[in-house]
Design a protein around this motif. Structure first.
Motif, short mmCIF file in Angstrom:
data_model
loop_
_atom_site.label_atom_id
_atom_site.label_comp_id
_atom_site.label_asym_id
_atom_site.label_seq_id
_atom_site.Cartn_x
_atom_site.Cartn_y
_atom_site.Cartn_z
N ILE A 80 0.86 -1.19 0.00
CA ILE A 80 0.00 0.00 0.00
C ILE A 80 0.89 1.23 0.00
CG2 ILE A 80 -1.98 -1.06 1.17
CD1 ILE A 80 -1.08 0.38 3.76
N GLY A 81 0.30 2.35 -0.42
CA GLY A 81 1.12 3.54 -0.49
C GLY A 81 0.48 4.73 0.20
N SER A 82 -0.84 4.67 0.40
CA SER A 82 -1.50 5.84 0.95
C SER A 82 -2.63 5.44 1.88
CB SER A 82 -2.11 6.65 -0.20
OG SER A 82 -3.13 5.87 -0.80
N LEU A 83 -3.21 6.45 2.52
CA LEU A 83 -4.31 6.22 3.44
C LEU A 83 -5.51 5.61 2.71
CD1 LEU A 83 -4.52 6.67 6.44
CD2 LEU A 83 -5.57 8.88 6.00
N GLU A 84 -5.71 6.07 1.47
CA GLU A 84 -6.85 5.54 0.70
C GLU A 84 -6.67 4.04 0.44
OE1 GLU A 84 -5.47 8.75 -1.43
OE2 GLU A 84 -6.01 9.11 0.68
N ASP A 85 -5.42 3.64 0.18
CA ASP A 85 -5.17 2.22 -0.09
C ASP A 85 -5.60 1.34 1.08
OD1 ASP A 85 -4.09 2.98 -2.46
OD2 ASP A 85 -1.99 2.71 -1.85
N LEU A 86 -5.50 1.92 2.28
CA LEU A 86 -5.85 1.19 3.49
C LEU A 86 -7.34 0.81 3.49
CD1 LEU A 86 -4.21 0.24 5.91
CD2 LEU A 86 -4.78 2.36 7.08
N GLU A 87 -8.12 1.59 2.76
CA GLU A 87 -9.56 1.35 2.70
C GLU A 87 -9.90 0.13 1.85
OE1 GLU A 87 -12.15 4.08 3.75
OE2 GLU A 87 -10.43 4.01 5.11
N SER A 88 -9.00 -0.21 0.94
CA SER A 88 -9.35 -1.31 0.03
C SER A 88 -8.13 -2.19 -0.18
CB SER A 88 -9.83 -0.75 -1.30
OG SER A 88 -8.83 0.09 -1.83
N ILE A 89 -7.88 -3.03 0.84
CA ILE A 89 -6.69 -3.87 0.80
C ILE A 89 -6.96 -5.15 0.01
CG2 ILE A 89 -5.17 -5.26 2.24
CD1 ILE A 89 -5.60 -2.91 4.32
N GLY A 90 -6.16 -5.37 -1.00
CA GLY A 90 -6.34 -6.56 -1.82
C GLY A 90 -5.30 -7.63 -1.53
N SER A 91 -4.26 -7.26 -0.80
CA SER A 91 -3.19 -8.23 -0.51
C SER A 91 -3.36 -8.76 0.91
CB SER A 91 -1.84 -7.53 -0.63
OG SER A 91 -1.87 -6.35 0.15
N LEU A 92 -2.64 -9.83 1.22
CA LEU A 92 -2.73 -10.39 2.57
C LEU A 92 -1.93 -9.53 3.56
CD1 LEU A 92 -2.35 -14.13 1.53
CD2 LEU A 92 -4.45 -12.98 2.26
N GLY A 93 -0.77 -9.05 3.15
CA GLY A 93 0.03 -8.17 4.00
C GLY A 93 -0.23 -6.73 3.60
N PHE A 94 0.14 -5.81 4.47
CA PHE A 94 0.02 -4.39 4.10
C PHE A 94 0.71 -3.49 5.11
CE2 PHE A 94 -3.71 -5.67 6.48
CZ PHE A 94 -3.79 -4.73 7.49
N ARG A 95 1.12 -4.06 6.27
CA ARG A 95 1.65 -3.17 7.30
C ARG A 95 3.16 -3.11 7.33
NH1 ARG A 95 -2.92 -4.16 11.55
NH2 ARG A 95 -1.95 -6.17 11.84
N GLY A 96 3.81 -3.95 6.57
CA GLY A 96 5.27 -3.94 6.57
C GLY A 96 5.85 -4.26 7.94
N GLU A 97 5.21 -5.19 8.66
CA GLU A 97 5.68 -5.48 10.01
C GLU A 97 6.28 -6.87 10.17
OE1 GLU A 97 3.29 -3.05 13.34
OE2 GLU A 97 2.17 -4.70 12.43
N ALA A 98 5.93 -7.78 9.24
CA ALA A 98 6.31 -9.18 9.48
C ALA A 98 7.82 -9.38 9.47
CB ALA A 98 5.64 -10.08 8.45
N LEU A 99 8.49 -9.00 8.39
CA LEU A 99 9.93 -9.26 8.32
C LEU A 99 10.70 -8.58 9.46
CD1 LEU A 99 10.61 -9.34 4.45
CD2 LEU A 99 10.23 -11.24 6.04
N PRO A 100 10.47 -7.28 9.74
CA PRO A 100 11.20 -6.69 10.88
C PRO A 100 10.85 -7.34 12.21
CG PRO A 100 9.61 -5.12 9.94
CD PRO A 100 9.71 -6.27 8.98
#
Ligand code: ADP
Ligand code: MG
Length: 571
Positions: A80-100
């Protein structure tokens, strides 16, 4: 203590803890990444319950060499790249938290090659710090290896269960995604052994065969418009519901066979579990649960997946619509495909005897009186006095008379207690009575059950089960304890493997003994002859703890004679 901002390391440990709860969470996150990368083949390898090693290899898009290190920064994502993308998530991940998060609690290595690049890259991190980075040749895709999970987090390590339990959680997570993505070839190796392999044919039924075995697969009914819709085909309602549900004949004793997906994200949802169980209303016995694999397709704006760190709990904006879409779809499949059972069939399906009910209530023999019965004076208080059987009630309770009043005996509970003590005695003397089967019977287990069974063969063998592996997750049963011959021993083993796992071996012996007793005992609803009742009562008189069944429930209710006289105004 005064207020101060926590330092970076503490913050990263806290955040990691939310995402990575146990080895299975790492597996889930890595598999989700592989799926988001459009992989068609995903291989998962675990060792030592996932603590020693978790390695996930995929053939997806890979990560461009210039971005590999960035992928380990917190909140770095390509999804995702923006706040609007957060409204319509099509992928399983989106927060960039798993690897770290994983990097904060384990040693991690990645080797990846992106679609458009000619050379791949390798990166390794220890305690979130890059130790090595170089280019490396490999085929397109990504391999992430995680080692020494939680070594630096003793508190977390302490809370992990045995490898068997952790493996079963891992097998379950992989099974769920294998069910959600039938077009992807999954293979799971546990300690070098294949625990699950799916063909990636795109047909849900093939994943069901791989995960639950043929017997379950044969009894599955398709919901909605079938496999096409599963792959995002024809929309038949506002929120198309697709998948498969089990016919009521393959009900299970826990909710572990309910799988829910929202836009193919594996979720846990009480709402959907309730909707499915509603749909089975009247078709399953109390305490039984269905097998169901259900995907609901919704426009991304209809769900909020950003309410829970592991993204397994989500919020539907129109819960009511979702509930009724699922309930209707399942009910429809059941009604269309399962013939309405007749009363007699219901009785047999539900384990009750098909013998017509008859009230057997013989009158006491003439001349018999309380005084003619031997009085159990020297026996300790816990044991039973000699009882005289008067008859059976509701085909479930034995009515008996003793020197001190009336006894109403629950035939199932009482028999459970008798068998329990018998089997315990036999096992303590290592003299279990075994019955060989005429022909070996095949027994299929799902990956989760396979992990448990692998570790409890010997316990089962001690009780007279002769079970041996026979190919991928199929076992051959050659002998069973005599007490279970011609009984539902397969159901008993399955129930045992599905039960929340006790950690100690001692636990298991006890559990197996209880389970054999329960499945070997006469059922409620079964008409007994006078001789059978007398024999049962005679045996109950002999046991050490006659008043409760091994589960701790009472086997009998006693009406004291003095109390009875008082009730009738003669006391
Ligand atoms: P998220 O999945 O929420 O974006 P992660 O920390 O799981 O966050 O991953 C960070 C990024 O690394 C992803 O956005 C993706 O670009 C990249 N990535 C991780 N795993 C893979 C993979 N197996 N294949 C391709 N890219 C990946
Ligand atoms: Mg991710």
């Amino acid at each position: 203590m005064s207020i101060k901002v926590l330092d970076k390391e503490v913050v990263s440990q806290i955040a990691a803890g939310e995402v990575v709860e146990r080895p299975a969470s790492v597996v889930k996150e890595l598999v989700e990444n592989a799926l988001d990368a459009g992989s068609t083949q995903i291989s998962i390898e675990v060792k030592g319950g996932g603590v020693s090693l978790i390695r996930v290899t995929d053939n997806g898009t890979g990560i461009p060499s210039g971005e590999v290190a960035l992928a380990f920064e917190r909140y770095a994502t390509s999804k995702i790249g923006s706040l609007e993308d957060l409204e319509s998530i099509g992928s399983l991940g989106f927060r960039g938290e798993a690897l770290p998060s994983i990097a904060a609690v384990a040693r991690i290595e990645i080797s990846t090659q992106a679609v458009a690049e000619t050379v791949g890259s390798y990166l390794s991190l220890q305690d979130s710090v890059v130790i090595e980075q170089r280019s490396q040749g490999r085929s397109q895709g990504t391999t992430v290896s995680v080692r020494n999970l939680f070594r630096k987090v003793p508190a977390r390590l302490k809370f992990l269960k045995t490898s068997t339990t952790e493996n079963s959680h891992i097998a379950n997570a992989v099974s769920q995604y294998a069910l959600a993505f039938p077009e992807v070839k999954f293979v799971l190796f546990v300690d070098g052994r294949v625990a699950l392999r799916t063909p990636g044919s795109g047909q849900l039924i093939d994943s069901v065969i791989a995960v639950y075995g043929l017997e379950v697969a044969r009894n599955m009914l398709t919901i909605g418009s079938g496999d096409d819709a599963w792959e995002g085909g024809v929309a038949t309602s506002a929120f198309p519901v697709t998948g498969m549900v089990g016919s009521p004949t393959i009900s299970r004793s826990n909710r572990g066979y309910l799988s829910f997906f929202a836009n193919r994200r594996w979720i846990s949802s009480r709402l959907l579990a309730w909707a499915v169980e509603e749909a089975y209303h009247g078709l399953l016995m109390v305490g039984k649960h269905p097998v169901a694999i259900i995907n609901i397709s919704l426009p991304p704006q209809e769900v909020d997946v950003n309410i829970h760190p592991t993204k397994t709990e989500i919020k539907f904006h129109h819960e009511h619509t979702v509930f009724s879409a699922v309930q209707k779809a399942v009910r429809q499949a059941l009604i269309e495909q399962v013939p309405v059972p007749k009363i007699e069939e219901v009785a047999t399906t539900y384990g009750a005897s098909s013998v017509p009910r008859q009230v057997s209530w013989p009158l006491p023999e003439r001349g018999a009186s309380l005084s003619s019965l031997p009085v159990a004076s020297q026996t300790p208080a816990v044991s039973l006095p000699m009882l005289r059987v008067l008859g059976q009630m509701l085909n479930s309770y034995i009515i008996a008379e003793g020197p001190d009043g009336l006894y109403l005996i629950d035939q199932h509970a009482a028999h459970e207690r008798i068998l329990f003590e018998k089997i315990k005695l036999q096992s303590s003397r290592q003299k279990i009575e075994v019955q060989g089967l005429l022909e070996p019977v095949t027994f299929e287990v799902n990956p989760k059950q396979g992990e448990v069974l692998k570790h409890h063969y010997e316990n089962l063998a001690e009780f007279g089960f002769s079970i041996e592996p026979f190919g991928d997750r199929v076992y051959l049963v050659r002998a069973v304890p005599v007490l279970l011959y011609k009984k539902d021993w397969a159901g008993m083993i399955r129930e045992l493997l599905d039960s929340p796992s006790g950690e100690e071996q001692g636990d298991w012996t006890e559990k197996i003994a209880i389970s054999i007793a329960c499945h070997g005992a006469v059922r409620a609803g079964q008409a007994l002859t006078d001789d059978e009742m007398r024999e049962l009562v005679r045996q109950l008189e002999q046991v050490a703890v006659p008043h409760t069944c091994p589960h701790g429930r009472p086997t009998m209710i006693h009406f004291d004679s003095a109390q009875l006289r008082k009730e009738f105004g003669r006391g």
